[in-house]
Design a protein around this motif. Structure first.
Motif, mmCIF file in Angstrom:
data_model
loop_
_atom_site.group_PDB
_atom_site.id
_atom_site.type_symbol
_atom_site.label_atom_id
_atom_site.label_comp_id
_atom_site.label_asym_id
_atom_site.label_seq_id
_atom_site.Cartn_x
_atom_site.Cartn_y
_atom_site.Cartn_z
ATOM 1 N N GLY A 49 0.812 -1.208 0.000
ATOM 2 C CA GLY A 49 0.000 0.000 0.000
ATOM 3 C C GLY A 49 0.845 1.257 0.000
ATOM 4 O O GLY A 49 0.313 2.363 -0.015
ATOM 5 N N LEU A 50 2.176 1.108 0.012
ATOM 6 C CA LEU A 50 3.084 2.243 -0.026
ATOM 7 C C LEU A 50 3.852 2.217 -1.344
ATOM 8 O O LEU A 50 3.542 1.452 -2.249
ATOM 9 C CB LEU A 50 4.044 2.189 1.166
ATOM 10 N N ILE A 51 4.883 3.044 -1.458
ATOM 11 C CA ILE A 51 5.710 3.075 -2.659
ATOM 12 C C ILE A 51 6.796 2.012 -2.523
ATOM 13 O O ILE A 51 7.317 1.786 -1.430
ATOM 14 C CB ILE A 51 6.347 4.466 -2.826
ATOM 15 N N GLU A 52 7.127 1.356 -3.629
ATOM 16 C CA GLU A 52 8.213 0.389 -3.555
ATOM 17 C C GLU A 52 9.465 1.090 -3.030
ATOM 18 O O GLU A 52 9.758 2.217 -3.404
ATOM 19 C CB GLU A 52 8.492 -0.246 -4.920
ATOM 20 N N GLU A 67 15.898 5.530 -3.379
ATOM 21 C CA GLU A 67 15.829 4.597 -2.251
ATOM 22 C C GLU A 67 15.005 5.265 -1.149
ATOM 23 O O GLU A 67 15.358 6.342 -0.679
ATOM 24 C CB GLU A 67 17.223 4.277 -1.725
ATOM 25 N N ILE A 68 13.904 4.634 -0.754
ATOM 26 C CA ILE A 68 13.036 5.185 0.293
ATOM 27 C C ILE A 68 13.301 4.434 1.591
ATOM 28 O O ILE A 68 13.160 3.216 1.657
ATOM 29 C CB ILE A 68 11.559 5.076 -0.104
ATOM 30 N N PHE A 69 13.664 5.184 2.639
ATOM 31 C CA PHE A 69 13.990 4.573 3.923
ATOM 32 C C PHE A 69 12.837 4.678 4.919
ATOM 33 O O PHE A 69 12.633 3.770 5.719
ATOM 34 C CB PHE A 69 15.242 5.225 4.510
ATOM 35 N N GLU A 70 12.081 5.781 4.884
ATOM 36 C CA GLU A 70 10.958 5.956 5.805
ATOM 37 C C GLU A 70 9.805 6.618 5.062
ATOM 38 O O GLU A 70 9.997 7.643 4.411
ATOM 39 C CB GLU A 70 11.357 6.814 7.016
ATOM 40 N N GLN A 71 8.611 6.022 5.170
ATOM 41 C CA GLN A 71 7.421 6.583 4.540
ATOM 42 C C GLN A 71 6.203 6.157 5.344
ATOM 43 O O GLN A 71 6.222 5.165 6.065
ATOM 44 C CB GLN A 71 7.301 6.117 3.087
ATOM 45 N N ALA A 79 -2.958 13.438 3.138
ATOM 46 C CA ALA A 79 -2.563 14.054 1.871
ATOM 47 C C ALA A 79 -1.979 13.040 0.892
ATOM 48 O O ALA A 79 -1.809 13.344 -0.274
ATOM 49 C CB ALA A 79 -1.552 15.174 2.121
ATOM 50 N N GLY A 80 -1.657 11.845 1.363
ATOM 51 C CA GLY A 80 -1.055 10.826 0.507
ATOM 52 C C GLY A 80 0.034 10.095 1.258
ATOM 53 O O GLY A 80 -0.050 9.908 2.467
ATOM 54 N N ILE A 81 1.077 9.685 0.548
ATOM 55 C CA ILE A 81 2.210 9.000 1.164
ATOM 56 C C ILE A 81 3.326 10.015 1.397
ATOM 57 O O ILE A 81 3.867 10.577 0.452
ATOM 58 C CB ILE A 81 2.716 7.848 0.282
ATOM 59 N N ALA A 82 3.633 10.252 2.668
ATOM 60 C CA ALA A 82 4.691 11.190 3.026
ATOM 61 C C ALA A 82 6.006 10.435 3.165
ATOM 62 O O ALA A 82 6.078 9.429 3.867
ATOM 63 C CB ALA A 82 4.355 11.909 4.325
ATOM 64 N N ILE A 83 7.033 10.927 2.492
ATOM 65 C CA ILE A 83 8.360 10.310 2.531
ATOM 66 C C ILE A 83 9.234 11.181 3.430
ATOM 67 O O ILE A 83 9.526 12.327 3.103
ATOM 68 C CB ILE A 83 8.958 10.217 1.115
#
Length: 336
Positions: free
Chosen positions: A99-102, A119-123, A128-132
């Motif tokens: 349900g999040l971004i890869e 590279e996403i470490f925390e989300q 408002a949506g998915i906050a990174i």
């Protein structure tokens, strides 16, 4: 002759020495931050990443990567290198299935000369949506040194955040808990509502310990035991009205957005904080070292009633043998 020989030798050594750092600038990626000069005032849904120590609402130049989402699907993203604005499109490397971004994503330009690695470490999910909150972009270009930059961002529609703020103004607090030691103290309309609207709950098979909380002079929130299990129990919450004594309704709890969880009535291991009008719940796997945690806020709703809004969802999916307070599980959704 000796001075001439010495000068010639020094010239020879200098010729062999590395060029000054300035000469290496030709090998460096000249990444530029941008703002309105590139996004052209786009204020709709977007996937945007900005330098971690900047704020696009306050700084003129903050963005590193920006992709408008006009119809639910992101367009190619923009990056700026030197004076050139380059379009890069995501390369399909699979879905995160969360349900999040890869957590790892690649972008390339049309000529495959520029590759951007995300590279996403925390989300976490928000209204408002998915906050990174922590990520890294690495730029790779032919004959250039790789260039990395730490970023934050949002995949969503920032305009919806104001709606969240409006909901926050509808938050309710509760009166002190009044406890009862049997179901005989629970109004009959409340028990009928549970039997009709939450038939999976069986209060009659519990000890019957219940609590009531005043919402206002006209409304009361009832916490009634739902089911008992080996190591925990569930509760159901219902509202009754003094001006409508023959009527009550069961309140439902919403599941986290994007996880395909339907609204539900029975809440495991419920904890009520009357001062804030919040209710928490947690569920642990058999070993007790992984599971989920929810936090809900009681708010005003249309039709002179109330409802629960999900404000926090945490989940620890890896059972690693380390017991952790469920309230400290990794944050998956933040609706505050």
């Amino acid at each position: 002759m000796r001075p001439r020989i010495l000068i010639s030798l020094m010239a020879f050594i200098l010729a062999l020495a590395p060029l000054p750092a300035r000469a290496n600038e030709a090998n460096e990626i000249n990444l530029r931050l941008f703002g309105e000069n590139v996004i052209e005032g786009w204020d709709g849904c977007r996937f945007g990443l900005w330098q971690h120590n900047r704020d696009p609402d306050e700084d003129r130049y903050a963005y590193v990567l920006f992709a408008p989402i006009p119809d639910g699907e992101a367009l190619p993203a923009w990056v700026k290198i030197g004076d050139e604005i380059i379009e890069v499109s995501p390369v399909d490397i699979g879905s995160a299935d969360t349900g999040l971004i890869e957590p790892f994503r690649l972008y390339r330009d049309l000529d495959s000369k520029l590759t951007v690695m995300l590279e996403i470490f925390e989300q976490a999910r928000t209204d408002a949506g998915i906050a990174i909150s922590d990520a890294r972009l690495t730029f790779l270009r032919d004959d250039k040194f790789p260039f990395s930059i730490r970023v934050k961002g949002l995949n969503g529609c920032p305009g919806t955040a104001s709606a969240s703020g409006a909901q926050a103004d509808n938050r309710l607090s509760l009166g002190a808990s009044v406890g009862f030691d049997s179901l005989d103290s629970v109004p009959a309309p409340v028990l009928r509502a549970i039997a009709t609207e939450a038939p999976e709950c069986e209060p009659e098979n519990t000890a019957g310990f219940s609590s009531a909380y005043s919402i206002s002079d006209e409304m009361t929130l009832w916490e009634v035991p739902c089911n008992l299990y080996a190591s925990h129990g569930s509760s159901v919450f219902a509202v009754s009205w003094t001006y409508h004594p023959d009527h009550a309704t069961v309140l439902l709890f919403p599941g986290p957005p994007g996880l395909d969880i339907a609204d539900y009535a029975g809440l495991l291991n419920a904890g009520v904080d009357p001062a804030t009008g919040t209710v928490t719940s947690y569920s642990l796997e058999r070993g007790g070292d992984c599971g989920s945690f929810d936090k809900f806020q009681l708010v005003d709703a249309e039709g002179e009633t109330v409802e629960f809004r999900l404000v926090e969802f945490r989940e620890k999916t890896v059972c690693d043998g380390i017991e952790t307070d469920p309230a400290d599980f990794p944050l998956v959704y933040d609706g505050r």
